[in-house]
Design an enzyme around this catalytic site. Structure first.
Site, PDB file in Angstrom:
ATOM      1  N   HIS A   1      32.558  26.291  -4.318  1.00  0.00           N
ATOM      2  CA  HIS A   1      33.467  25.921  -5.397  1.00  0.00           C
ATOM      3  C   HIS A   1      34.547  24.944  -4.942  1.00  0.00           C
ATOM      4  CE1 HIS A   1      36.585  28.623  -3.747  1.00  0.00           C
ATOM      5  NE2 HIS A   1      35.579  29.440  -3.496  1.00  0.00           N
ATOM      6  N   ASP A   2      34.815  23.977  -5.797  1.00  0.00           N
ATOM      7  CA  ASP A   2      35.912  23.017  -5.645  1.00  0.00           C
ATOM      8  C   ASP A   2      35.708  22.024  -4.505  1.00  0.00           C
ATOM      9  OD1 ASP A   2      37.748  24.211  -7.727  1.00  0.00           O
ATOM     10  OD2 ASP A   2      37.558  25.930  -6.383  1.00  0.00           O
TER      11      ASP A   2
ATOM     12  N   GLY B   1      34.665  26.875   0.364  1.00  0.00           N
ATOM     13  CA  GLY B   1      35.361  26.389  -0.810  1.00  0.00           C
ATOM     14  C   GLY B   1      36.430  25.366  -0.477  1.00  0.00           C
TER      15      GLY B   1
END
Length: 261
Positions: free
Chosen positions: A124-125, A142
Protein backbone atom coordinates in the site's frame (compact mmCIF):
# COMPACT_ATOMS: atom_id res chain seq x y z
CA UNK A 1 -17.53 -1.18 -22.13
CA UNK A 2 -16.14 -0.37 -25.59
CA UNK A 3 -16.27 -2.59 -28.62
CA UNK A 4 -13.50 -4.64 -30.24
CA UNK A 5 -12.63 -6.26 -26.90
CA UNK A 6 -11.78 -9.92 -26.40
CA UNK A 7 -13.46 -11.13 -23.22
CA UNK A 8 -13.22 -14.86 -22.57
CA UNK A 9 -16.59 -16.52 -21.97
CA UNK A 10 -15.51 -17.64 -18.49
CA UNK A 11 -14.28 -14.19 -17.39
CA UNK A 12 -16.47 -12.09 -15.10
CA UNK A 13 -16.44 -8.39 -15.94
CA UNK A 14 -18.69 -6.16 -13.88
CA UNK A 15 -21.04 -4.20 -16.15
CA UNK A 16 -19.93 -0.92 -14.52
CA UNK A 17 -16.22 -1.56 -15.24
CA UNK A 18 -14.80 0.80 -17.85
CA UNK A 19 -12.80 -0.91 -20.59
CA UNK A 20 -11.16 0.88 -23.50
CA UNK A 21 -10.76 -0.53 -27.00
CA UNK A 22 -8.85 -3.69 -27.87
CA UNK A 23 -8.77 -4.88 -24.26
CA UNK A 24 -8.32 -8.62 -23.72
CA UNK A 25 -9.48 -10.41 -20.56
CA UNK A 26 -8.44 -14.04 -20.22
CA UNK A 27 -10.20 -17.13 -18.97
CA UNK A 28 -11.56 -17.09 -15.40
CA UNK A 29 -10.34 -13.56 -14.73
CA UNK A 30 -12.45 -11.14 -12.68
CA UNK A 31 -12.71 -7.39 -13.28
CA UNK A 32 -14.49 -5.45 -10.55
CA UNK A 33 -17.03 -2.65 -10.52
CA UNK A 34 -14.66 0.28 -9.98
CA UNK A 35 -11.96 -0.80 -12.43
CA UNK A 36 -10.86 1.18 -15.48
CA UNK A 37 -8.63 -0.46 -18.12
CA UNK A 38 -7.07 1.49 -20.99
CA UNK A 39 -6.81 0.65 -24.67
CA UNK A 40 -4.84 -2.35 -25.90
CA UNK A 41 -4.20 -3.76 -22.43
CA UNK A 42 -4.13 -7.52 -21.98
CA UNK A 43 -5.31 -9.20 -18.78
CA UNK A 44 -4.24 -12.84 -18.69
CA UNK A 45 -6.19 -15.82 -17.34
CA UNK A 46 -6.96 -16.21 -13.63
CA UNK A 47 -6.26 -12.54 -12.83
CA UNK A 48 -8.31 -10.61 -10.26
CA UNK A 49 -8.52 -6.84 -10.81
CA UNK A 50 -10.57 -5.22 -8.06
CA UNK A 51 -10.89 -2.10 -5.92
CA UNK A 52 -10.73 1.43 -7.29
CA UNK A 53 -8.10 0.54 -9.86
CA UNK A 54 -7.10 2.42 -12.98
CA UNK A 55 -4.86 0.71 -15.54
CA UNK A 56 -3.51 2.65 -18.50
CA UNK A 57 -2.99 1.55 -22.08
CA UNK A 58 -0.70 -1.05 -23.67
CA UNK A 59 -0.10 -3.00 -20.47
CA UNK A 60 0.37 -6.76 -20.36
CA UNK A 61 -0.65 -8.44 -17.10
CA UNK A 62 0.11 -12.15 -16.96
CA UNK A 63 -1.82 -14.95 -15.29
CA UNK A 64 -2.55 -15.33 -11.57
CA UNK A 65 -1.95 -11.70 -10.57
CA UNK A 66 -3.92 -9.93 -7.82
CA UNK A 67 -4.34 -6.28 -8.75
CA UNK A 68 -6.04 -3.68 -6.56
CA UNK A 69 -6.85 -5.78 -3.50
CA UNK A 70 -7.30 -4.20 -0.08
CA UNK A 71 -4.02 -3.21 1.60
CA UNK A 72 -2.42 -5.59 4.08
CA UNK A 73 -2.69 -3.00 6.83
CA UNK A 74 -4.61 -3.71 10.04
CA UNK A 75 -5.66 -0.05 10.22
CA UNK A 76 -7.46 -0.25 6.88
CA UNK A 77 -11.21 0.08 7.39
CA UNK A 78 -12.54 -0.14 3.85
CA UNK A 79 -11.85 3.42 2.70
CA UNK A 80 -12.14 3.89 -1.10
CA UNK A 81 -8.41 4.14 -1.73
CA UNK A 82 -6.90 3.52 -5.14
CA UNK A 83 -4.32 1.79 -7.30
CA UNK A 84 -3.07 3.53 -10.44
CA UNK A 85 -0.99 1.78 -13.12
CA UNK A 86 0.39 3.76 -16.05
CA UNK A 87 1.10 2.71 -19.63
CA UNK A 88 3.22 0.04 -21.34
CA UNK A 89 4.02 -1.98 -18.24
CA UNK A 90 4.78 -5.70 -18.27
CA UNK A 91 3.57 -7.42 -15.10
CA UNK A 92 4.45 -11.09 -14.89
CA UNK A 93 2.87 -14.01 -13.05
CA UNK A 94 1.68 -13.99 -9.42
CA UNK A 95 2.29 -10.28 -8.72
CA UNK A 96 0.29 -8.63 -5.94
CA UNK A 97 -0.40 -4.89 -6.04
CA UNK A 98 -2.47 -3.37 -3.20
CA UNK A 99 -4.45 -0.15 -2.99
CA UNK A 100 -3.34 2.74 -0.79
CA UNK A 101 -4.41 3.73 2.71
CA UNK A 102 -5.88 6.82 4.34
CA UNK A 103 -2.70 7.14 6.42
CA UNK A 104 -0.80 8.24 3.29
CA UNK A 105 -1.83 9.73 -0.06
CA UNK A 106 -4.49 7.05 -0.48
CA UNK A 107 -3.10 5.68 -3.74
CA UNK A 108 -0.49 3.14 -4.78
CA UNK A 109 1.14 4.10 -8.10
CA UNK A 110 3.15 2.31 -10.77
CA UNK A 111 4.34 4.60 -13.57
CA UNK A 112 5.09 3.82 -17.22
CA UNK A 113 7.33 1.35 -19.08
CA UNK A 114 8.17 -0.78 -16.05
CA UNK A 115 9.29 -4.41 -16.30
CA UNK A 116 7.87 -6.29 -13.30
CA UNK A 117 8.81 -9.96 -13.03
CA UNK A 118 7.01 -12.79 -11.23
CA UNK A 119 5.95 -12.71 -7.56
CA UNK A 120 6.66 -9.00 -7.06
CA UNK A 121 4.70 -7.32 -4.25
CA UNK A 122 3.79 -3.62 -4.26
CA UNK A 123 2.38 -2.82 -0.84
CA UNK A 124 0.00 0.00 0.00
CA UNK A 125 0.97 3.58 -0.83
CA UNK A 126 4.10 2.66 -2.78
CA UNK A 127 5.08 5.15 -5.48
CA UNK A 128 7.06 3.59 -8.34
CA UNK A 129 8.40 5.72 -11.18
CA UNK A 130 9.09 4.89 -14.83
CA UNK A 131 11.41 2.44 -16.60
CA UNK A 132 12.18 0.38 -13.51
CA UNK A 133 13.04 -3.33 -13.46
CA UNK A 134 11.93 -5.54 -10.56
CA UNK A 135 13.29 -9.09 -10.76
CA UNK A 136 11.47 -12.10 -9.33
CA UNK A 137 10.23 -11.86 -5.74
CA UNK A 138 11.27 -8.25 -5.17
CA UNK A 139 9.09 -7.00 -2.32
CA UNK A 140 8.21 -3.49 -1.21
CA UNK A 141 6.88 -2.66 2.24
CA UNK A 142 4.27 0.05 2.58
CA UNK A 143 4.95 3.68 1.65
CA UNK A 144 8.10 2.90 -0.37
CA UNK A 145 9.22 5.31 -3.13
CA UNK A 146 11.19 4.00 -6.12
CA UNK A 147 12.85 6.42 -8.55
CA UNK A 148 12.94 6.17 -12.34
CA UNK A 149 15.25 3.58 -13.92
CA UNK A 150 15.96 1.86 -10.58
CA UNK A 151 16.70 -1.86 -10.76
CA UNK A 152 15.80 -4.31 -7.98
CA UNK A 153 17.36 -7.76 -8.24
CA UNK A 154 15.61 -10.96 -7.30
CA UNK A 155 14.47 -11.32 -3.66
CA UNK A 156 15.29 -7.69 -2.82
CA UNK A 157 13.32 -6.50 0.20
CA UNK A 158 12.65 -2.81 0.88
CA UNK A 159 11.67 -1.69 4.40
CA UNK A 160 8.49 0.35 4.73
CA UNK A 161 8.93 4.08 4.15
CA UNK A 162 12.20 3.37 2.32
CA UNK A 163 13.28 5.41 -0.69
CA UNK A 164 15.27 3.97 -3.59
CA UNK A 165 16.88 6.58 -5.81
CA UNK A 166 16.73 6.89 -9.58
CA UNK A 167 19.25 4.89 -11.62
CA UNK A 168 20.32 2.85 -8.59
CA UNK A 169 21.13 -0.86 -8.85
CA UNK A 170 20.10 -3.06 -5.94
CA UNK A 171 21.70 -6.47 -6.14
CA UNK A 172 20.16 -9.91 -5.69
CA UNK A 173 18.90 -10.64 -2.20
CA UNK A 174 19.68 -7.18 -0.80
CA UNK A 175 17.82 -6.16 2.35
CA UNK A 176 17.27 -2.40 2.14
CA UNK A 177 16.52 -0.97 5.58
CA UNK A 178 17.74 2.55 4.74
CA UNK A 179 17.49 4.81 1.70
CA UNK A 180 19.57 4.12 -1.42
CA UNK A 181 20.77 7.33 -3.12
CA UNK A 182 20.41 7.83 -6.88
CA UNK A 183 23.07 6.22 -9.11
CA UNK A 184 24.45 3.98 -6.33
CA UNK A 185 24.95 0.20 -6.53
CA UNK A 186 24.23 -1.72 -3.32
CA UNK A 187 24.13 -5.36 -2.30
CA UNK A 188 24.13 -7.58 0.76
CA UNK A 189 22.21 -8.21 3.95
CA UNK A 190 22.29 -5.65 5.35
CA UNK A 191 23.01 -3.83 2.10
CA UNK A 192 26.16 -1.75 1.65
CA UNK A 193 27.29 0.56 -1.19
CA UNK A 194 29.63 -0.67 -3.96
CA UNK A 195 30.18 2.28 -6.30
CA UNK A 196 27.82 3.67 -8.92
CA UNK A 197 25.70 2.02 -11.60
CA UNK A 198 28.09 3.10 -14.33
CA UNK A 199 27.06 0.42 -16.83
CA UNK A 200 23.40 1.41 -16.56
CA UNK A 201 24.29 5.07 -17.02
CA UNK A 202 26.29 4.27 -20.16
CA UNK A 203 23.35 2.38 -21.62
CA UNK A 204 21.08 5.36 -20.96
CA UNK A 205 23.34 7.77 -22.80
CA UNK A 206 25.06 9.57 -19.94
CA UNK A 207 28.28 11.18 -21.20
CA UNK A 208 31.67 10.00 -19.90
CA UNK A 209 32.14 13.42 -18.28
CA UNK A 210 28.83 13.17 -16.43
CA UNK A 211 29.56 9.62 -15.27
CA UNK A 212 32.94 10.79 -13.99
CA UNK A 213 31.21 13.61 -12.08
CA UNK A 214 28.78 11.12 -10.52
CA UNK A 215 31.74 8.95 -9.51
CA UNK A 216 33.36 11.95 -7.83
CA UNK A 217 30.10 12.67 -6.02
CA UNK A 218 30.02 9.06 -4.80
CA UNK A 219 33.57 9.40 -3.45
CA UNK A 220 32.60 12.64 -1.75
CA UNK A 221 29.63 10.94 -0.12
CA UNK A 222 31.28 7.66 0.85
CA UNK A 223 35.06 8.01 0.79
CA UNK A 224 35.89 11.56 1.92
CA UNK A 225 35.14 11.24 5.62
CA UNK A 226 32.79 14.21 5.44
CA UNK A 227 29.62 14.34 7.47
CA UNK A 228 26.46 13.91 5.40
CA UNK A 229 25.58 17.62 5.36
CA UNK A 230 29.14 18.53 4.39
CA UNK A 231 29.16 15.97 1.59
CA UNK A 232 25.79 17.20 0.31
CA UNK A 233 27.05 20.78 0.22
CA UNK A 234 30.18 19.74 -1.67
CA UNK A 235 28.11 17.85 -4.25
CA UNK A 236 25.67 20.74 -4.56
CA UNK A 237 28.57 23.00 -5.58
CA UNK A 238 28.96 20.85 -8.72
CA UNK A 239 25.30 20.99 -9.81
CA UNK A 240 25.73 24.05 -12.01
CA UNK A 241 28.31 22.18 -14.11
CA UNK A 242 26.56 18.80 -13.91
CA UNK A 243 22.77 19.19 -13.49
CA UNK A 244 22.39 15.41 -13.22
CA UNK A 245 23.71 15.72 -9.65
CA UNK A 246 20.66 17.72 -8.58
CA UNK A 247 18.55 14.62 -7.96
CA UNK A 248 21.27 13.28 -5.67
CA UNK A 249 21.43 16.53 -3.70
CA UNK A 250 17.65 16.66 -3.35
CA UNK A 251 17.49 13.01 -2.32
CA UNK A 252 20.08 13.52 0.44
CA UNK A 253 18.17 16.54 1.73
CA UNK A 254 14.87 14.62 1.90
CA UNK A 255 16.03 11.24 3.21
CA UNK A 256 13.92 10.24 6.20
CA UNK A 257 15.41 6.92 7.22
CA UNK A 258 19.00 7.92 6.52
CA UNK A 259 21.03 6.57 3.61
CA UNK A 260 22.93 3.30 3.35
CA UNK A 261 26.48 4.22 4.33
Amino acid sequence: MSGLNSIHSTAIVHPAARLGSDVAVGAYSIVGEHVEIGDNTSIGPHVVVEGHTRIGRDNRIFQFCSIGAAPQDKKYAGEPTRLEIGDRNTIREFCTFNCGTAQDVGVTRLGNDNWIMAYVHLAHDCQVGDNTIFANNATLGGHVHIGDWAILGGFVGVHQFGRIGAHSFNGFGSMLTQDVPPYVTVSGNPASPHGINSEGLKRRGFSPETIAAIKRAYKTLYKSGLRLEEARAAIEAEVSAYPELSILVQFLAESGRGIIR
